[in-house]
Structure formats: C-alpha cells, structure tokens
Design a protein around this motif. Structure first.
Motif, PDB file in Angstrom:
ATOM      1  N   VAL A  83       0.828  -1.210   0.000  1.00 38.96           N
ATOM      2  CA  VAL A  83       0.000   0.000   0.000  1.00 38.96           C
ATOM      3  C   VAL A  83       0.862   1.260   0.000  1.00 38.96           C
ATOM      4  N   VAL A  84       1.893   1.288   0.833  1.00 41.03           N
ATOM      5  CA  VAL A  84       2.687   2.504   1.011  1.00 41.03           C
ATOM      6  C   VAL A  84       3.709   2.702  -0.106  1.00 41.03           C
ATOM      7  N   VAL A  85       4.394   1.638  -0.505  1.00 40.95           N
ATOM      8  CA  VAL A  85       5.507   1.779  -1.443  1.00 40.95           C
ATOM      9  C   VAL A  85       5.107   1.475  -2.877  1.00 40.95           C
ATOM     10  N   LEU A  86       4.355   0.395  -3.077  1.00 40.55           N
ATOM     11  CA  LEU A  86       4.151  -0.098  -4.443  1.00 40.55           C
ATOM     12  C   LEU A  86       2.833   0.339  -5.081  1.00 40.55           C
ATOM     13  N   ARG A  87       1.804   0.603  -4.286  1.00 39.56           N
ATOM     14  CA  ARG A  87       0.537   1.026  -4.882  1.00 39.56           C
ATOM     15  C   ARG A  87       0.656   2.354  -5.623  1.00 39.56           C
ATOM     16  N   VAL A 179     -10.323  -6.507 -17.388  1.00 40.18           N
ATOM     17  CA  VAL A 179     -11.525  -7.341 -17.400  1.00 40.18           C
ATOM     18  C   VAL A 179     -11.952  -7.683 -15.983  1.00 40.18           C
ATOM     19  N   ALA A 180     -10.977  -8.028 -15.115  1.00 44.71           N
ATOM     20  CA  ALA A 180     -11.292  -8.354 -13.732  1.00 44.71           C
ATOM     21  C   ALA A 180     -11.945  -7.163 -13.033  1.00 44.71           C
ATOM     22  N   GLN A 181     -11.431  -5.960 -13.274  1.00 44.22           N
ATOM     23  CA  GLN A 181     -11.989  -4.765 -12.641  1.00 44.22           C
ATOM     24  C   GLN A 181     -13.403  -4.493 -13.150  1.00 44.22           C
ATOM     25  N   SER A 182     -13.651  -4.746 -14.424  1.00 46.60           N
ATOM     26  CA  SER A 182     -14.985  -4.537 -14.983  1.00 46.60           C
ATOM     27  C   SER A 182     -16.005  -5.514 -14.396  1.00 46.60           C
ATOM     28  N   LEU A 183     -15.527  -6.649 -13.870  1.00 44.36           N
ATOM     29  CA  LEU A 183     -16.399  -7.643 -13.254  1.00 44.36           C
ATOM     30  C   LEU A 183     -16.554  -7.434 -11.752  1.00 44.36           C
ATOM     31  N   GLY A 184     -16.001  -6.340 -11.237  1.00 44.76           N
ATOM     32  CA  GLY A 184     -16.177  -6.004  -9.832  1.00 44.76           C
ATOM     33  C   GLY A 184     -15.050  -6.423  -8.916  1.00 44.76           C
ATOM     34  N   VAL A 185     -13.954  -6.902  -9.480  1.00 47.66           N
ATOM     35  CA  VAL A 185     -12.808  -7.302  -8.668  1.00 47.66           C
ATOM     36  C   VAL A 185     -11.988  -6.067  -8.320  1.00 47.66           C
ATOM     37  N   SER A 186     -11.649  -5.892  -7.062  1.00 46.54           N
ATOM     38  CA  SER A 186     -10.804  -4.774  -6.634  1.00 46.54           C
ATOM     39  C   SER A 186      -9.342  -5.144  -6.869  1.00 46.54           C
ATOM     40  N   VAL A 187      -8.780  -4.624  -7.945  1.00 47.15           N
ATOM     41  CA  VAL A 187      -7.406  -4.969  -8.299  1.00 47.15           C
ATOM     42  C   VAL A 187      -6.408  -4.529  -7.221  1.00 47.15           C
ATOM     43  N   PRO A 188      -6.526  -3.318  -6.651  1.00 48.00           N
ATOM     44  CA  PRO A 188      -5.587  -2.943  -5.564  1.00 48.00           C
ATOM     45  C   PRO A 188      -5.636  -3.905  -4.380  1.00 48.00           C
ATOM     46  N   LYS A 189      -6.837  -4.388  -4.020  1.00 46.07           N
ATOM     47  CA  LYS A 189      -6.935  -5.348  -2.920  1.00 46.07           C
ATOM     48  C   LYS A 189      -6.286  -6.677  -3.276  1.00 46.07           C
ATOM     49  N   VAL A 190      -6.420  -7.090  -4.539  1.00 52.98           N
ATOM     50  CA  VAL A 190      -5.768  -8.319  -4.986  1.00 52.98           C
ATOM     51  C   VAL A 190      -4.258  -8.178  -4.911  1.00 52.98           C
ATOM     52  N   PHE A 191      -3.740  -7.014  -5.315  1.00 61.87           N
ATOM     53  CA  PHE A 191      -2.293  -6.768  -5.223  1.00 61.87           C
ATOM     54  C   PHE A 191      -1.826  -6.861  -3.772  1.00 61.87           C
ATOM     55  N   ALA A 192      -2.562  -6.201  -2.859  1.00 59.45           N
ATOM     56  CA  ALA A 192      -2.184  -6.224  -1.441  1.00 59.45           C
ATOM     57  C   ALA A 192      -2.237  -7.646  -0.885  1.00 59.45           C
ATOM     58  N   MET A 193      -3.262  -8.406  -1.285  1.00 63.07           N
ATOM     59  CA  MET A 193      -3.395  -9.780  -0.812  1.00 63.07           C
ATOM     60  C   MET A 193      -2.244 -10.639  -1.324  1.00 63.07           C
ATOM     61  N   SER A 194      -1.845 -10.446  -2.580  1.00 61.94           N
ATOM     62  CA  SER A 194      -0.755 -11.245  -3.140  1.00 61.94           C
ATOM     63  C   SER A 194       0.561 -10.965  -2.418  1.00 61.94           C
ATOM     64  N   TRP A 195       0.823  -9.712  -2.082  1.00 62.32           N
ATOM     65  CA  TRP A 195       2.054  -9.380  -1.364  1.00 62.32           C
ATOM     66  C   TRP A 195       2.007  -9.905   0.065  1.00 62.32           C
ATOM     67  N   ALA A 196       0.834  -9.866   0.693  1.00 58.20           N
ATOM     68  CA  ALA A 196       0.713 -10.390   2.056  1.00 58.20           C
ATOM     69  C   ALA A 196       0.960 -11.896   2.081  1.00 58.20           C
ATOM     70  N   ILE A 197       0.333 -12.624   1.163  1.00 59.55           N
ATOM     71  CA  ILE A 197       0.526 -14.080   1.113  1.00 59.55           C
ATOM     72  C   ILE A 197       1.973 -14.409   0.801  1.00 59.55           C
ATOM     73  N   SER A 198       2.563 -13.670  -0.129  1.00 64.41           N
ATOM     74  CA  SER A 198       3.963 -13.912  -0.488  1.00 64.41           C
ATOM     75  C   SER A 198       4.887 -13.688   0.702  1.00 64.41           C
ATOM     76  N   ALA A 199       4.632 -12.631   1.467  1.00 64.68           N
ATOM     77  CA  ALA A 199       5.467 -12.344   2.640  1.00 64.68           C
ATOM     78  C   ALA A 199       5.330 -13.441   3.687  1.00 64.68           C
ATOM     79  N   VAL A 200       4.109 -13.908   3.922  1.00 59.82           N
ATOM     80  CA  VAL A 200       3.877 -14.944   4.936  1.00 59.82           C
ATOM     81  C   VAL A 200       4.555 -16.249   4.530  1.00 59.82           C
ATOM     82  N   VAL A 201       4.334 -16.677   3.280  1.00 58.10           N
ATOM     83  CA  VAL A 201       4.884 -17.951   2.825  1.00 58.10           C
ATOM     84  C   VAL A 201       6.412 -17.914   2.829  1.00 58.10           C
TER      85      VAL A 201
END
Length: 297
Positions: A83-87, A179-201
């Motif tokens: 959120v702070v650096v990459l968004r 396309v994902a954003q047009s279907l209602g997917v929050s792309v910024p939230k997906v980015f944050a989730m991917s970085w969180a999962i990557s950091a944990v794993v």
C-alpha cells in the motif's frame, strides 16, 4: 565411486527442493497478479526469520506461539509494503516497480544488519530429539517439519486458487486486470493480498532455514537461489514453481556428489542450477510450464 550417498542426497534434495518450491510460488504469486518480479523476496525470508528469533529469545513463549505471531506480523508487513511503497507505482513502467523492489531489498538488508548485527545467531532449541531415524537415515526433525509445512502450503495454494473466492479473483486479475476490474474485482486489494501471502509464505521458509542454519543476512540469498527454479518452471506457473524447486534442490545435491567423486571443482552446488537454467531456456524460453506469449506486430 561411493554410491551409498546418492539416496541420502536425493532425499535431502527433495526436502530442500520442496522449500525452494514454496519460495518460488511466492515469486510466481506476485508476478501473476501484478506482472512484477519481486527482487526483495529473499528479504521476506530474512525479516520473518529475525522477527521469530527475536520473539523466542526476548519472551518466554513456545515456538508455535512465536511462529503464529510472526505470520500475523508478516501479513501486515506485506500489506503495508504494497500500500505505502508499491501502490503509488501502479500504472508506471514495470522497470520502475522492479527497481523499487531492488531498493527495498537493499534497504531491508541494511536495516536487519543495523538492528540484529551481521553475525549468525542460532534459534533456541525447539525439538527434544536431535535426530529421527527415517528409512535407516538420521534426519533432523526440522527437515521433516520443513517437508510437512511445504506440502501443507502447496495444498493450501491449490485449494485457494481452485475453490476460494479470493483465489478466483486473483486468477482473474492475473489473466486481465481490466476485465477483472470490470467484473467487480478490486485490483488494488488483490495486489495487497498477493504481497501479504507472499510475505507470509516466504517467512515460513525463512524460519525453517533459520532453525537449521541460524539467522543471518545470508538468508536473503535464497531469493537468488530460488530464481532459477522460478524460470525453470515458468514465471507464471504455480505448478512449474513447485517442480522447478524440486529440480533445483535435487540438482544441487547431485552436483555436490558428482563434484566430490569426479570433477573436484569445489563449487558445483552453487552453479549447477544456473547451468540447468541456461539449458532449459535454450530449449523452452518460457520455462517448462510457462505461458507462451505471441505478439503480432
């Protein structure tokens, strides 16, 4: 020729390779979601290992409690970092984001050295038994823990991307962000989730390696060691990341045996995965399971 070492080396290679596969999946996860190669992946291992070590040495808590607190911390760490650096860099050229991850890598390496010093520090004793007999081999319990955790994470990834709503949203974002954003997917939230999962794993792998070898800045080198596994399997393939990790783990151990028996070069363990990387790229430039992109001009 001493062939008695081949089976133990193969077994060790598969155990270490499973851990490589876990870290490689973290690479792929961020790349699939945002098309960015995270060169600070090794520092995720380093930060997670140091946090867990600090909790266990500063407070009288059991290992499992320190481990869970570390996972919670790394979840917040990954989200805040994105959120702070990459968004703010969303929409900028990819090279700008990649250079930002390189800067993060240097920053966290220096920060960890400043806080904890430059010398390796061992984890407090975790297991009562130093060795467990497995098929006639004496194996450290932490290696068995590493294998169990790696298999659990791989199964978790499979379930997450196949059945969960957030996993499907991440797959859609990886396929086409607009396309994902047009279907209602929050792309910024997906980015944050991917970085969180990557950091944990990645931090899970860092803790396991730290228990075996001690915690030091050398842990960050795993980000470079795993990179051949990512490219071997395909930069956008989760299955390829797992297979690439296993290949690299086995190659490292077999290269050690070949070097000790025949070549006597003294450094084959480090360079064998990169030789394999070059050979695979000459045959399949997109890796074993990578998606082949065709551009029409």
């Amino acid at each position: 020729m001493d062939f008695t070492l081949v089976f133990p080396l193969l077994l060790n290679g598969l155990i270490v390779g499973a851990l490589y596969g876990v870290v490689a999946m973290s690479f792929v996860l961020i790349y699939k979601a945002s098309q960015v190669v995270n060169f600070a992946q090794g520092e995720f291992l380093l930060v997670g290992a140091w946090v867990c070590w600090w909790l266990l040495t500063e407070y009288p808590i059991p290992f499992w409690a320190g481990f869970l607190v570390t996972m919670a911390f790394m979840t917040l760490f990954g989200i805040i970092l994105q959120v702070v650096v990459l968004r703010p860099l969303i929409g900028e050229p990819v090279i700008s984001v990649i250079m930002a991850t390189v800067g993060l890598s240097i920053f966290f390496q220096a920060l960890m050295k400043w806080i904890f010093g430059v010398f390796a520090k061992p984890f407090p004793p975790i297991f009562e038994a130093e060795r467990i007999d497995v098929m006639g081999l004496h194996v450290q319990p932490v290696y068995l823990l590493s294998l169990a955790v790696s298999l659990f994470i791989m199964a978790g990834f499979w379930w997450f991307f196949t059945y969960s709503k957030h996993g499907l949203a991440m797959r859609a974002t990886a396929f086409d962000q607009q396309v994902a954003q047009s279907l209602g997917v929050s792309v910024p939230k997906v980015f944050a989730m991917s970085w969180a999962i990557s950091a944990v794993v990645s931090s899970v792998a860092g803790v396991v390696v730290g228990v075996v070898n001690g915690v030091s800045s050398a842990l960050s080198f795993y980000g470079i060691k795993v990179f051949p596994a990512v490219i071997l399997g395909g930069l956008d393939s989760i299955v390829g990341a797992v297979l690439g990790g296993l290949i690299v783990g086995v190659l490292e151990n077999l290269a050690q045996w070949v070097d000790s028996e025949f070549l006597h070069w003294g450094n084959m363990t480090q360079i064998a995965p990169f030789y394999a990387l070059v050979l695979i790229l000459l045959i399949k430039p997109y890796g074993l399971f990578g998606t082949k992109n065709i551009e029409r001009v």
